[in-house]
Write a protein that holds these residues in place. Sequence first.
Motif, short mmCIF file in Angstrom:
data_model
loop_
_atom_site.label_atom_id
_atom_site.label_comp_id
_atom_site.label_asym_id
_atom_site.label_seq_id
_atom_site.Cartn_x
_atom_site.Cartn_y
_atom_site.Cartn_z
N LEU A 63 -62.52 31.13 25.32
CA LEU A 63 -62.33 32.05 26.35
C LEU A 63 -62.04 33.68 25.85
O LEU A 63 -62.16 34.42 26.55
CB LEU A 63 -60.81 31.53 27.24
N LEU A 64 -61.38 33.68 24.77
CA LEU A 64 -61.12 34.97 24.15
C LEU A 64 -62.45 35.74 23.64
O LEU A 64 -62.63 36.89 23.69
CB LEU A 64 -59.98 34.96 22.95
N MET A 65 -63.37 34.91 23.46
CA MET A 65 -64.73 35.54 23.25
C MET A 65 -65.55 35.41 24.05
O MET A 65 -66.48 35.93 24.28
CB MET A 65 -65.41 34.61 22.06
N GLY A 66 -64.98 35.12 25.55
CA GLY A 66 -65.97 35.36 26.66
C GLY A 66 -66.58 34.26 26.98
O GLY A 66 -67.36 34.43 28.03
N GLY A 67 -66.36 33.06 26.69
CA GLY A 67 -66.87 31.80 26.82
C GLY A 67 -66.51 31.57 28.41
O GLY A 67 -65.53 31.80 28.95
N PRO A 68 -67.57 30.51 28.89
CA PRO A 68 -67.27 30.02 30.33
C PRO A 68 -66.18 29.13 30.27
O PRO A 68 -65.92 28.14 29.38
CB PRO A 68 -68.47 29.62 30.92
N ARG A 69 -65.41 29.00 31.49
CA ARG A 69 -64.63 27.93 31.86
C ARG A 69 -65.24 26.64 32.21
O ARG A 69 -65.26 25.51 31.61
CB ARG A 69 -63.69 28.08 32.82
N ILE A 70 -66.31 26.70 33.04
CA ILE A 70 -67.17 25.60 33.61
C ILE A 70 -68.35 25.22 32.62
O ILE A 70 -69.23 26.18 32.42
CB ILE A 70 -67.76 26.01 35.24
N LYS A 71 -68.43 24.17 32.01
CA LYS A 71 -69.48 23.90 31.12
C LYS A 71 -70.21 22.80 31.61
O LYS A 71 -70.78 22.12 30.86
CB LYS A 71 -68.86 23.74 29.83
N PHE A 72 -70.51 22.71 32.86
CA PHE A 72 -71.36 21.63 33.52
C PHE A 72 -72.16 22.24 34.45
O PHE A 72 -71.83 23.28 35.18
CB PHE A 72 -70.62 20.36 34.05
N SER A 73 -73.38 21.66 35.23
CA SER A 73 -74.20 22.22 36.00
C SER A 73 -73.16 21.67 37.42
O SER A 73 -72.77 20.88 37.61
CB SER A 73 -75.47 21.67 35.96
N LEU A 74 -73.50 23.06 38.28
CA LEU A 74 -73.02 22.89 39.59
C LEU A 74 -74.12 22.78 40.58
O LEU A 74 -75.07 23.55 40.53
CB LEU A 74 -72.18 24.01 40.11
N ARG A 75 -74.10 21.80 41.47
CA ARG A 75 -75.30 21.84 42.48
C ARG A 75 -74.48 21.63 44.12
O ARG A 75 -73.85 20.66 44.18
CB ARG A 75 -76.25 20.58 42.34
N LYS A 76 -74.55 22.87 44.68
CA LYS A 76 -73.81 22.71 46.02
C LYS A 76 -74.80 21.96 46.88
O LYS A 76 -76.13 22.07 46.94
CB LYS A 76 -73.94 24.11 46.59
N ASP A 77 -74.18 21.17 47.74
CA ASP A 77 -74.86 20.07 48.70
C ASP A 77 -75.15 20.88 49.95
O ASP A 77 -74.28 21.13 50.89
CB ASP A 77 -74.10 19.05 49.15
N GLU A 78 -76.28 21.66 50.01
CA GLU A 78 -76.67 22.39 51.09
C GLU A 78 -77.06 21.65 52.23
O GLU A 78 -77.51 22.40 53.31
CB GLU A 78 -77.85 23.34 50.64
N GLU A 79 -77.13 20.36 52.26
CA GLU A 79 -77.92 19.39 53.17
C GLU A 79 -76.85 19.06 54.16
O GLU A 79 -75.55 19.19 53.86
CB GLU A 79 -78.77 18.18 52.51
N GLU A 80 -77.27 18.57 55.30
CA GLU A 80 -76.12 18.22 56.18
C GLU A 80 -75.43 16.99 55.79
O GLU A 80 -74.31 16.75 56.34
CB GLU A 80 -77.14 17.83 57.60
N GLN A 81 -75.80 16.31 54.62
CA GLN A 81 -75.08 15.14 54.39
C GLN A 81 -73.83 15.39 53.64
O GLN A 81 -72.52 14.86 54.10
CB GLN A 81 -75.63 14.54 53.18
N GLY A 82 -73.74 16.68 53.00
CA GLY A 82 -72.46 17.32 52.48
C GLY A 82 -71.44 17.66 53.74
O GLY A 82 -70.16 17.31 53.65
N ARG A 83 -71.93 18.11 55.01
CA ARG A 83 -70.92 18.62 55.93
C ARG A 83 -70.56 17.16 56.67
O ARG A 83 -69.54 17.24 57.35
CB ARG A 83 -71.70 19.59 57.06
N GLU A 84 -71.50 16.25 56.82
CA GLU A 84 -71.00 14.84 57.54
C GLU A 84 -69.81 14.22 56.55
O GLU A 84 -69.09 13.68 57.29
CB GLU A 84 -72.23 14.03 57.44
#
Length: 262
Positions: free
Chosen positions: A8-29
Amino acid sequence: MNLEDASLLMGGPRIKFSLRKDEEEQGREILKKLETALLPAAASLSSALAEVERDGAAPVLPDGKVGGNGAVLLGDLDCPALLVSRSGKEKGHILRVPDDFALVTSFDRERWEAVYVPCGSDQTVKPTSDTPLLWAALVSSKKKGEGDAKDSRTAPPARFALHGHALERGSRGIHIPISDEETLFSTPEDVAALERLFDSAGYFPLHRTFIRRGHGFFILGEGSSEALETLRTVVVPQIAPAPSAATPPAPVAAEAGQQSWQ
């Protein structure tokens, strides 16, 4: 300094996995289906994480954000949905319900990817960087460990998890299972080390508190009240400075009408 702090001191990311937002209606359901349970669960988690930080169990990390998070398992193991706190919590900020939470509907170990949907109107909210470990603690390891404990069929299942970056080097005076290796956070190696700890020490309810070396503690509970009881009785006493024989106790001021004996 642990590996993650150095990163983190060197500017590395916290999140080290891929993220995919559920944009489809299924997520809202899914959100709508779980709304009745989601709001009180988020409120309980917000209150619990405020206490974790207040007790010094979630220190501020080198990137200026708080090192602590949590999750609640909604639904069942056949169709799990994990309510998690947001990534990037500021010090002293009380998590808003439901805006500071995300619902993780799946985690793919091969792709190292989380599918999620923000719970509130703020669509920029991302799930905590410790989502892989929280998923492993409340979903994957539970599936694997069902039936391992003698009382697993009668004990209520673990559905609530609290994590703070305190006790990363272990406990004193009492035994809390701790992993051997130190890794960067949110990585496959991080999760594998936690799962090996569950396997060797015994999963919930045999143990309710675990320590990832160089990372911090994990508390598992049936709900918020059980998890907070463990926090107060097991973790917080470990955070307080150990008493020193060289330091005499502070004198107690006498109340009115009483004599102070030295």
